[in-house]
Scaffold this motif. Structure first.
Motif, PDB file in Angstrom:
ATOM      1  N   GLY A 146       0.761  -1.034   0.065  1.00 58.41           N
ATOM      2  CA  GLY A 146      -0.127   0.074   0.030  1.00 58.41           C
ATOM      3  C   GLY A 146       1.005   0.977  -0.080  1.00 58.41           C
ATOM      4  N   ALA A 175      -2.417   1.278  -4.929  1.00 55.04           N
ATOM      5  CA  ALA A 175      -1.910   1.291  -3.501  1.00 55.04           C
ATOM      6  C   ALA A 175      -3.080   1.204  -2.413  1.00 55.04           C
ATOM      7  CB  ALA A 175      -1.084   2.470  -3.134  1.00 55.04           C
ATOM      8  N   ASP A 176      -4.406   1.453  -3.189  1.00 56.70           N
ATOM      9  CA  ASP A 176      -5.588   1.434  -2.207  1.00 56.70           C
ATOM     10  C   ASP A 176      -6.064   0.146  -1.893  1.00 56.70           C
ATOM     11  OD1 ASP A 176      -5.254   4.200  -2.105  1.00 56.70           O
ATOM     12  OD2 ASP A 176      -6.679   4.511  -3.594  1.00 56.70           O
ATOM     13  N   SER A 207      -2.508   4.131   2.261  1.00 57.01           N
ATOM     14  CA  SER A 207      -3.665   3.374   1.535  1.00 57.01           C
ATOM     15  C   SER A 207      -5.066   4.057   1.794  1.00 57.01           C
ATOM     16  CB  SER A 207      -3.441   2.186   1.636  1.00 57.01           C
ATOM     17  OG  SER A 207      -4.536   1.245   0.746  1.00 57.01           O
TER      18      SER A 207
END
Length: 582
Positions: free
Chosen positions: A292, A492-493, A512
């Motif tokens: 993340g 990254a989320d 994130s």
């Protein structure tokens, strides 16, 4: 017994770096038949020997004593401490300081003995050679020698230069660290450290201002009403799709018919339609997805072992709940030191092309039609629960998979590779459906990055970063099958989104966002080595760092452009300050 064998390639590469200057000096000796010139070259060689001997002794001695504290190899990180040199000695006990001095003196003493015994007599002779003969002897010497040194430094003739991953062979990180040549590691990290003053690109805002903006962008109300799984602890399969661009995927607004099986799969899972990669390379894609951790422009954190070990990771979060972890790749995990990163963040087991004997293969490794069945067999035999990952490779150039060109696209290799990968992904999916515990399984399909292609050659365009994210499987609630999430976010989320769904603490993934929280703000930061950009529902504003100019923006109003850039810079500058302190 394995350690010297696995360490050999990096040792040879280090020798190539360290003996490059003596080779150049020896080549220069052919230029001029003059005693004073030859004596001058010998003096330069003499000074270089002693300089390198002392530097090598300091590196190796420093690594021996600092490893106890840092639990990582000595790297360019040491330069961060030179601003306050007393800190280095204050963090080490007096005993460690004495050991450092002892090791350094011992190595210099042994090196001096070797020089006196063998090397001192091997000086350049005063060659009585005519001009024409100097050319005939010197030119082959230089050309052949240059070729040898290039091969030595690259660690062989393979397509990808040697990396720290090539020396890794143990589950014990200390053993892996010992196998990585200290001089090679230090030279490599210093190259990244000195090649550009990256910090200058992250000083646009006052730290307090950047911090306030960053916090506001991550603020949400923590709304927890959306639950897309009907199982509390499902098995988790992560399929990282090499370079899959949304422009070739119909449900994401791309071309029709290229990925028909994936298109159908989107009707059975939760499709995130506005996901963007944070960078443009596989190693940064992996740290973004698994940790993340968005990509900081100009930096590949996967190449820095000490920093990687400070990152959270999905496998670690799952392993705290008893999950087993495994990751495999049909190519070489040496690329971008992905294997080193995955080792540093604690995967139980890693497998790449060097561990497998599968066909068909191409220049970059084993193709998807062999890797998907292999990965499925690992899943079938996995101890439950598990977090297993596959990184595909056939959709990377040179696109030499065994497939007929996809019609209608002028033999475009990338299009053919996407259709080929989609076909074999479908067979894998059919195998997953037959798992006895399919109802307790989820599969995450996500790309490591986008790709320039025949529809978009502009790496500064938002479409270059637009990628698929699909969560599918038997554990997805029936009500959410075929559901679309149109919120703008980045790869990254995934970490916080996934962990929150499974009610796993995700506070360590502070870079994130939870995309299934309706109060989460919509944005993504996209970067390259030379640029960074801000993507939100209004469009994409991108800034060229080196040339310091706006490449593109949906806005014509300068105030709105600068406001978008300020948001982007606040994220990156806060990340960079944290990165420096890791």
């Amino acid at each position: 017994m394995q350690l010297p064998i696995h360490a050999l390639r990096l040792d040879i590469s280090a020798i190539g770096y360290l003996t490059g200057v003596p080779f150049i000096i020896a080549s220069l000796s052919f230029l001029w038949n003059n005693e004073k010139f030859t004596n001058a070259l010998n003096r330069i060689s003499y000074l270089y020997f002693w300089l390198i001997l002392v530097v090598m002794a300091l590196i190796m001695s420093g690594e021996i004593v600092t490893y106890i504290e840092w639990k990582t190899k000595l790297s360019s990180k040491i330069f961060l401490h030179f601003g306050t040199p007393s800190e280095v000695f204050r963090t080490a006990s007096g005993g460690y300081t004495l050991w450092f001095i002892f090791y350094a003196v011992l190595q210099v003493f042994v090196g001096a003995l070797l020089y006196i015994r063998w090397l001192k007599k091997n000086q350049l002779p005063n060659q009585k050679i005519t001009g024409k003969n100097r050319l005939f002897q010197g030119l082959p010497f230089f050309l052949v020698g240059t070729g040898v040194f290039v091969v030595m430094i690259r660690g062989g003739l393979q397509q990808i230069p040697v990396s720290a991953t090539d020396a890794y062979f143990s589950k014990n990180q200390i053993v892996n660290d010992v196998s990585v040549n200290p001089e090679w590691n230090f030279i490599r990290t210093c190259h990244y450290y000195f090649k550009a003053d990256v910090s200058n690109y992250y000083k646009n805002l006052q730290p307090s201002e950047a911090e306030n903006i960053m916090k506001s962008l991550y603020e949400n109300e923590g709304v927890d009403t959306v639950r897309i799984f009907d199982q509390p602890r499902p098995n988790v399969i992560l399929v990282t799709l090499e370079g899959w661009s949304a422009q070739l995927i119909e449900p994401l607004g791309g071309e029709k018919g290229i990925t028909p099986h994936f298109n159908d799969l989107c009707k059975e899972g939760v499709l995130f339609t506005e996901i963007y990669s944070t960078g443009g390379t596989s190693e940064t894609g992996h740290s973004s997805i698994i940790s993340g951790y968005p990509t900081i422009a100009g930096i590949s954190i996967s190449t820095e072992s000490a920093k990687c070990r400070n990152l959270p990771s999905l496998n670690q979060s799952f392993e705290e709940l008893g999950y087993n972890s495994f990751y495999t790749f049909g190519g070489s995990l040496s690329y971008g030191n992905i294997g080193g990163y995955l080792t540093d963040v604690g995967f139980d087991r890693l497998v790449d092309e060097n561990d497998l004997d599968l066909k068909p293969t191409g220049k970059l490794g084993i193709h998807d039609e062999a890797m998907f069945p292999y990965f499925l067999s690992e899943i079938q035999n996995a101890k439950r629960p598990y977090f297993y990952g596959l990184f595909t490779q056939s959709t990377h150039s040179p696109y030499d998979m065994p497939a007929e060109p996809f019609p209608g696209y002028d033999d475009e290799g990338y299009v053919t590779s996407m259709h080929y990968a989609d076909e074999h992904l479908s067979r894998f999916v059919n195998g997953v459906r037959k798992l006895p515990d399919f109802e307790n399984t989820i599969v995450v399909f996500i790309a490591d990055h986008g790709r320039a292609n025949l529809f978009n050659q502009n790496t500064y365009d938002e479409q270059y970063f637009h990628i698929p994210l699909l969560i599918w499987g038997g554990a997805v609630k029936e009500d959410y099958m075929g559901h679309r999430i149109d919120k703008v976010g980045s790869q990254a989320d995934l970490a916080k989104t996934l962990l929150t769904q499974l009610e796993i603490d995700a506070k360590d993934f502070h870079w994130s966002k939870n995309l299934l929280d309706p109060t989460t703000k919509e944005w993504a930061v996209c970067t390259s080595t030379l640029s960074y950009g801000w993507k939100d529902p209004n469009g994409y504003t991108v800034f060229h760092m080196i040339d310091e100019h706006i490449v593109g923006s949906p806005y014509s109003d300068e105030h709105k452009i600068q406001n978008a850039l300020k948001k982007c810079r606040s994220i990156l500058e806060c990340m960079y300050r944290e990165y420096q302190e890791m």
